[in-house]
Design a protein around this motif. Sequence first.
Motif, PDB file in Angstrom:
ATOM      1  N   ALA A 111       0.595  -1.486  -0.294  1.00  0.00           N
ATOM      2  CA  ALA A 111       0.024  -0.588  -0.061  1.00  0.00           C
ATOM      3  C   ALA A 111       0.674   1.268  -0.082  1.00  0.00           C
ATOM      4  O   ALA A 111       2.095   1.341   0.461  1.00  0.00           O
ATOM      5  CB  ALA A 111      -1.175  -0.083   1.601  1.00  0.00           C
ATOM      6  N   VAL A 112       0.279   2.086  -1.053  1.00  0.00           N
ATOM      7  CA  VAL A 112       0.651   3.547  -0.166  1.00  0.00           C
ATOM      8  C   VAL A 112      -0.522   4.715  -0.399  1.00  0.00           C
ATOM      9  O   VAL A 112      -1.431   3.734  -0.875  1.00  0.00           O
ATOM     10  CB  VAL A 112       1.604   3.714  -1.839  1.00  0.00           C
ATOM     11  CG1 VAL A 112       1.771   5.488  -1.858  1.00  0.00           C
ATOM     12  CG2 VAL A 112       2.779   2.826  -2.548  1.00  0.00           C
ATOM     13  N   PHE A 113       0.239   5.809   0.534  1.00  0.00           N
ATOM     14  CA  PHE A 113      -1.451   6.457   1.026  1.00  0.00           C
ATOM     15  C   PHE A 113      -1.088   8.101   1.334  1.00  0.00           C
ATOM     16  O   PHE A 113       0.978   7.528   1.793  1.00  0.00           O
ATOM     17  CB  PHE A 113      -1.738   6.053   2.163  1.00  0.00           C
ATOM     18  CG  PHE A 113      -0.737   5.055   3.058  1.00  0.00           C
ATOM     19  CD1 PHE A 113      -0.439   6.288   4.429  1.00  0.00           C
ATOM     20  CD2 PHE A 113      -0.630   4.143   3.092  1.00  0.00           C
ATOM     21  CE1 PHE A 113       0.756   5.430   5.341  1.00  0.00           C
ATOM     22  CE2 PHE A 113       0.320   3.427   4.211  1.00  0.00           C
ATOM     23  CZ  PHE A 113       1.303   4.254   5.454  1.00  0.00           C
ATOM     24  N   PRO A 114      -1.874   8.766   1.506  1.00  0.00           N
ATOM     25  CA  PRO A 114      -1.087  10.108   1.717  1.00  0.00           C
ATOM     26  C   PRO A 114      -1.039   9.743   2.672  1.00  0.00           C
ATOM     27  O   PRO A 114      -1.764  10.001   3.741  1.00  0.00           O
ATOM     28  CB  PRO A 114      -2.362  10.965   1.389  1.00  0.00           C
ATOM     29  CG  PRO A 114      -3.784   9.762   0.551  1.00  0.00           C
ATOM     30  CD  PRO A 114      -3.249   8.158   0.460  1.00  0.00           C
ATOM     31  N   ARG A 115       0.264  11.251   3.087  1.00  0.00           N
ATOM     32  CA  ARG A 115       0.786  11.663   4.324  1.00  0.00           C
ATOM     33  C   ARG A 115      -1.028  11.829   5.351  1.00  0.00           C
ATOM     34  O   ARG A 115      -2.039  13.099   4.397  1.00  0.00           O
ATOM     35  CB  ARG A 115       1.065  12.976   4.422  1.00  0.00           C
ATOM     36  CG  ARG A 115       2.170  13.254   6.086  1.00  0.00           C
ATOM     37  CD  ARG A 115       2.778  14.154   6.113  1.00  0.00           C
ATOM     38  NE  ARG A 115       4.006  14.027   5.068  1.00  0.00           N
ATOM     39  CZ  ARG A 115       5.149  13.345   5.694  1.00  0.00           C
ATOM     40  NH1 ARG A 115       5.539  13.271   7.195  1.00  0.00           N
ATOM     41  NH2 ARG A 115       6.378  13.276   5.124  1.00  0.00           N
ATOM     42  N   GLY A 116      -1.565  11.377   6.562  1.00  0.00           N
ATOM     43  CA  GLY A 116      -2.777  11.722   7.789  1.00  0.00           C
ATOM     44  C   GLY A 116      -3.554  11.163   7.168  1.00  0.00           C
ATOM     45  O   GLY A 116      -4.454  10.381   7.999  1.00  0.00           O
ATOM     46  N   ALA A 130       7.213   8.479   0.861  1.00  0.00           N
ATOM     47  CA  ALA A 130       7.582   6.952  -0.629  1.00  0.00           C
ATOM     48  C   ALA A 130       7.640   8.495  -1.211  1.00  0.00           C
ATOM     49  O   ALA A 130       8.342   7.485  -2.638  1.00  0.00           O
ATOM     50  CB  ALA A 130       6.313   6.545  -0.719  1.00  0.00           C
ATOM     51  N   GLY A 131       7.119   9.473  -0.630  1.00  0.00           N
ATOM     52  CA  GLY A 131       7.712  10.227  -2.032  1.00  0.00           C
ATOM     53  C   GLY A 131       6.752  11.620  -1.736  1.00  0.00           C
ATOM     54  O   GLY A 131       5.687  11.448  -1.403  1.00  0.00           O
ATOM     55  N   ILE A 132       7.159  12.474  -3.118  1.00  0.00           N
ATOM     56  CA  ILE A 132       5.834  13.730  -3.073  1.00  0.00           C
ATOM     57  C   ILE A 132       5.800  13.730  -4.427  1.00  0.00           C
ATOM     58  O   ILE A 132       6.856  13.907  -5.757  1.00  0.00           O
ATOM     59  CB  ILE A 132       6.739  14.724  -2.786  1.00  0.00           C
ATOM     60  CG1 ILE A 132       6.988  15.638  -1.264  1.00  0.00           C
ATOM     61  CG2 ILE A 132       5.582  16.630  -3.574  1.00  0.00           C
ATOM     62  CD1 ILE A 132       7.966  16.009  -0.602  1.00  0.00           C
ATOM     63  N   SER A 133       4.517  14.118  -4.955  1.00  0.00           N
ATOM     64  CA  SER A 133       4.384  14.633  -6.244  1.00  0.00           C
ATOM     65  C   SER A 133       3.779  15.290  -6.509  1.00  0.00           C
ATOM     66  O   SER A 133       3.151  16.243  -5.221  1.00  0.00           O
ATOM     67  CB  SER A 133       3.439  13.413  -7.505  1.00  0.00           C
ATOM     68  OG  SER A 133       2.375  12.905  -6.304  1.00  0.00           O
ATOM     69  N   GLU A 134       3.034  15.655  -7.964  1.00  0.00           N
ATOM     70  CA  GLU A 134       1.944  16.325  -8.207  1.00  0.00           C
ATOM     71  C   GLU A 134       0.364  16.613  -7.011  1.00  0.00           C
ATOM     72  O   GLU A 134      -0.310  17.321  -6.940  1.00  0.00           O
ATOM     73  CB  GLU A 134       1.599  17.412  -9.362  1.00  0.00           C
ATOM     74  CG  GLU A 134       1.548  16.379  -9.610  1.00  0.00           C
ATOM     75  CD  GLU A 134       0.594  16.429 -11.094  1.00  0.00           C
ATOM     76  OE1 GLU A 134       1.460  15.325 -12.384  1.00  0.00           O
ATOM     77  OE2 GLU A 134       0.280  17.302 -11.330  1.00  0.00           O
ATOM     78  N   PHE A 135       0.109  15.075  -6.786  1.00  0.00           N
ATOM     79  CA  PHE A 135      -0.496  15.045  -5.815  1.00  0.00           C
ATOM     80  C   PHE A 135      -0.908  14.876  -4.008  1.00  0.00           C
ATOM     81  O   PHE A 135      -1.826  14.564  -3.562  1.00  0.00           O
ATOM     82  CB  PHE A 135      -1.582  13.751  -6.151  1.00  0.00           C
ATOM     83  CG  PHE A 135      -1.810  13.571  -7.931  1.00  0.00           C
ATOM     84  CD1 PHE A 135      -2.457  14.468  -7.811  1.00  0.00           C
ATOM     85  CD2 PHE A 135      -1.080  13.232  -8.623  1.00  0.00           C
ATOM     86  CE1 PHE A 135      -3.342  13.861  -9.713  1.00  0.00           C
ATOM     87  CE2 PHE A 135      -1.158  12.994 -10.285  1.00  0.00           C
ATOM     88  CZ  PHE A 135      -2.425  14.181 -11.000  1.00  0.00           C
ATOM     89  N   TRP A 151       3.477  11.769  -0.231  1.00  0.00           N
ATOM     90  CA  TRP A 151       2.947  10.197   0.123  1.00  0.00           C
ATOM     91  C   TRP A 151       3.470   8.830   0.884  1.00  0.00           C
ATOM     92  O   TRP A 151       5.102   9.377   1.034  1.00  0.00           O
ATOM     93  CB  TRP A 151       3.122   9.673  -1.696  1.00  0.00           C
ATOM     94  CG  TRP A 151       2.034  10.062  -2.466  1.00  0.00           C
ATOM     95  CD1 TRP A 151       1.933  11.564  -3.246  1.00  0.00           C
ATOM     96  CD2 TRP A 151       0.568  10.303  -2.172  1.00  0.00           C
ATOM     97  NE1 TRP A 151       1.350  11.718  -3.715  1.00  0.00           N
ATOM     98  CE2 TRP A 151       0.561  11.004  -3.623  1.00  0.00           C
ATOM     99  CE3 TRP A 151       0.107   8.315  -1.860  1.00  0.00           C
ATOM    100  CZ2 TRP A 151      -0.810  10.730  -3.765  1.00  0.00           C
ATOM    101  CZ3 TRP A 151      -1.013   9.369  -2.264  1.00  0.00           C
ATOM    102  CH2 TRP A 151      -1.960  10.036  -2.874  1.00  0.00           C
TER     103      TRP A 151
END
Lengths: 602, 602
Positions: B448-453, B535-540, B543
């Motif tokens: 799984a990958v998920f947004p911070r929060g 995991a990283g930062i994207s325009e969305f 993560w």
Amino acid sequence: MVNKYSERIDALRAVMEKNGWDAAVISGSDPHSSEYPAPRWQQVKWLSGFTGEAGDLVITRDHAGLWTDSRYFIQALTQLEGTGVELHKTRVPGAVGIPQWLSGKAKTVVVDGLCWNVDAVKEIADALGEGGLVVDVPDMLEDLWENRPQIPVTPITTLDVDTFGGTPRTEKISWLRKWMLLKGVDRVLLSSLDEIAWTLNVRGSDIEYNPLVISYLLVSQDDVKWFVKKGVADDPDTLDSFSELEMDGVEVEDYDAVFFALSDFSSEQSPVTLFIDPSTLNHHINTYIQDAYPAERIVCGTSPVILEKAVKTPSEIESMRQTYIDDGVAMECFLHWLETEVATGREVDEWEASERLTQFRAQIPGYRGNSFENISAYGPGAALPHYSTPREGSAVIRPFGLYLVDSGGQYLTGTTDITRTVPMGDCTDLEKEDYTLVLKGMIDLSMAVFPRGTAGCQIDSIARMPLWKKMRNFGHGTGHGIGYYLCVHEGPQSIRYQYNPQPLLPGMVTSNEPALYREGMHGVRHENIVLCREAGISEFGDWLDFETLTCCHFDTSAVVPEILGPEALEWLNDYNAWVYRTLAPLLPADTAAWLRDKTMPI
Amino acid sequence: MVNKYSERIDALRAVMEKNGWDAAVISGSDPHSSEYPAPRWQQVKWLSGFTGEAGDLVITRDHAGLWTDSRYFIQALTQLEGTGVELHKTRVPGAVGIPQWLSGKAKTVVVDGLCWNVDAVKEIADALGEGGLVVDVPDMLEDLWENRPQIPVTPITTLDVDTFGGTPRTEKISWLRKWMLLKGVDRVLLSSLDEIAWTLNVRGSDIEYNPLVISYLLVSQDDVKWFVKKGVADDPDTLDSFSELEMDGVEVEDYDAVFFALSDFSSEQSPVTLFIDPSTLNHHINTYIQDAYPAERIVCGTSPVILEKAVKTPSEIESMRQTYIDDGVAMECFLHWLETEVATGREVDEWEASERLTQFRAQIPGYRGNSFENISAYGPGAALPHYSTPREGSAVIRPFGLYLVDSGGQYLTGTTDITRTVPMGDCTDLEKEDYTLVLKGMIDLSMAVFPRGTAGCQIDSIARMPLWKKMRNFGHGTGHGIGYYLCVHEGPQSIRYQYNPQPLLPGMVTSNEPALYREGMHGVRHENIVLCREAGISEFGDWLDFETLTCCHFDTSAVVPEILGPEALEWLNDYNAWVYRTLAPLLPADTAAWLRDKTMPI
């Protein structure tokens, strides 16, 4: 910079200064907490030019701000240009809501108490703290707004439950009265228009896209009083409706009489208890209630109608199944027409496509209008989740890239909502990847099985995980409830990232619409409507799943099978085969032949 | 029926009758809200014979009931036989908690206020309503319980952060003092033993499996007072620890002196404000506080240590990575031994296997004991989520079916927890299907990958969906936090079906352990420990994902590849290859050769 909006804001500021008001807070809603207000209450649009479905304004002496969510960020920036109004983002991390923003900046805040619900005004008052004051000025903009529209009055019709499904109003009122007995309240005041329309089985067209009648409803064990504008009482349908209602014991009274009806508490022979829902009841009417009723005689809570309305009855479900098939016929005719036109080199623009879609839908029996403004968007336009197609100069749909169409119909037998993203020809790898990831999320959620008691927020990640794994996401909810020939958005359930404890219940109809938006490039959204149903009982518990109601194929030309994976691919092929099998007999021969090709398994 | 437990309950009833108490509520915890109480506080076991880790008793004149959750339903029914104690299920739909159950049945309820936290007693008092009374009798069972164990006193050691990772206690105390300034409190009372051990970098062995010291900690801007039994102060390690602590400004005082320290409010020169966490502080000590401090001088909230402790520092993470590799060496040696023994026809029973595993683990440098009681369960025994392997007459592990082993070690450099389900030979189709579905859930969550929060409850369904789709489920959480040479279960994060808003943060270490239990047949649980990381930062957005710390292969012989699907299969092969690569150089040659075979891709 000066334009007509900044002039209107300055005129309001002059009134504020004269009265000693530090801030004016202008609601994007109406006296009934409606999502789509009638023109009379489109005060945010009149003051700022912003036309999104969600947005509130704050005007202070030195600041004008619009609060809206991610669906409208790009649109707001365009529409607010030159108005001096600044965008305040809501539903983003660290967002500052209107009450908190006002705190410390204003002491005296004016609101049109008709257009704010009780909870919202309380939040503002609490944020102002001691020494703060919320001034309620109903119809605050009345004097500034030349030719302000009147409260709409449209013909009223009643639904024939024998033909169109649903439950007779007498049964609904009996159910509500039973609830009142259990709750220990003597009267219930309903002010949400869809709750009233559902309870009485009445429909009107006071509000665009929503078949509602502007009114209040007061129910006691002895009587039912419906407060409604009687302006078109010479319309034969309306007259018939009024007599039918009166035969069922519903007294039809004038809209404004609700204030008197609520003020006569002192004349009651014995003390009565009133139930209100402060999350939808407007602040202004509540001030009457607070004056008339002793505090211990007012019971606040969530209206029971919301949940009851959301759980569709077997007859409503049966009608909706058929309605979604009929709606699919219109969609397939439209998609066939569009592909043919664009392939033959005709310059079809977004607006024409939208108009044509409405024409196809209008041919479906029972059609009563669209359930919201068609979103017809090609290329970068589709990157705006709630793109509003301009009548003039809209983009031409080219034979490549992605076209997104989100639309729905109001039918006597249900409300529809569907989004298809259509590959118009060659697509870039990124378009295909986004198209497939979003589709995988939609399919994964469609295939979900879950224990009874599960809320939408607990399975939201199922629809998002394919995107999340690529660090992509969308800013809106995955699913909203859908009414039965009522509002296209209704609660209490949702499928969202945000916490909402309402379990999904068998009979609830909800959208399943993951998406992806790349500003300036493209947008993808795939939306089916799903019915929650019982899936079975096992030694591990009681299980629910979804039945897909929407019947319209997904274009497979932009699907990357390796991304979709074998399980979702099988679902997709099965779904497309079902769509063909179901619709082919109902479609013109050439459209059916075309659909056969489009639904070939991959 | 009469047995020693029913006799003890009757003896308690006699005391209750004499004092006019309608009900006695006996806690399964200790004065520090510990999950595993020391023998002195195993009052539930003494009264009823129930040995589960979670369970509270209620005794009234005509009823005796044990409240526990699904992990212990089967165990409770067995252990309670003949005691007259009835099972009350918690965490099931419609469950009635102790407070609600008491409501209407009892007016005067006696509790050992030392063993109930403030919130729990308040809940009982609230449920009793007006006229109800909660009587606090500390050490209530003292007179009935012959040879009741004393409060344990064991040697105390301090951690050398240079060697074992972590943060110096002086920095932790500075951090806490900064928090106190921001919060506006002058003193913080800590009573949770793992919070105290973490803050002071001290460890003991007062409680089985948990390296804790029974004590209280009172921190102000000027001083730090540690209230602890000094019984083994002649132990050289303990003496060294005390001097080291005193050099860092920690005053070591007697355990019981905490009551005096809290009672001297009136002697303060200026009024001070005390912070307590009523979800862990015991009711009895709180009565002292309530007497000594004016209400406005007591601030209640969640202890800030809980979150700070859960987010591991880079040096702790580095140590844990290595510890999980070392622990994997012990696991692989054990699994190799077990397979060889059983294959060669030796009759190994669950108990012997468990003992052997502990021996392998004891060879790992830094090993300080197990982190909980090994669960070593073959066949139907594994269907009990918290099976307790009997020393005598445990089941023999046969060369077919599934063996489940859930175990963990306490090391100076971290706490481990791992479950493997081992196919011992031929498995039934249902065993293989369950084995694979649970593994798929564990792998899906690992990927799984998920947004911070995002909170654990938002991704819990990812681990369950493969099971849910077959209408199967497990009754416990998917993941719990894990301490750093502390408790094997810690908060505040969790991955559960139930709502828990705590977001998963980078640095948190959590278990990933979906399962399936079929009573009388078999049990499957696959447990890895995962570290949440950026995991990283994207325009969305921003993560997070998981790094798996656990390093021990999954047996592929019971995997059904079509159920697992290509993505999870690739993960599994990659994981097993990594395990072999990492552990082979550390293993005896024959075990390494065996592991090479076990980790061949499928």
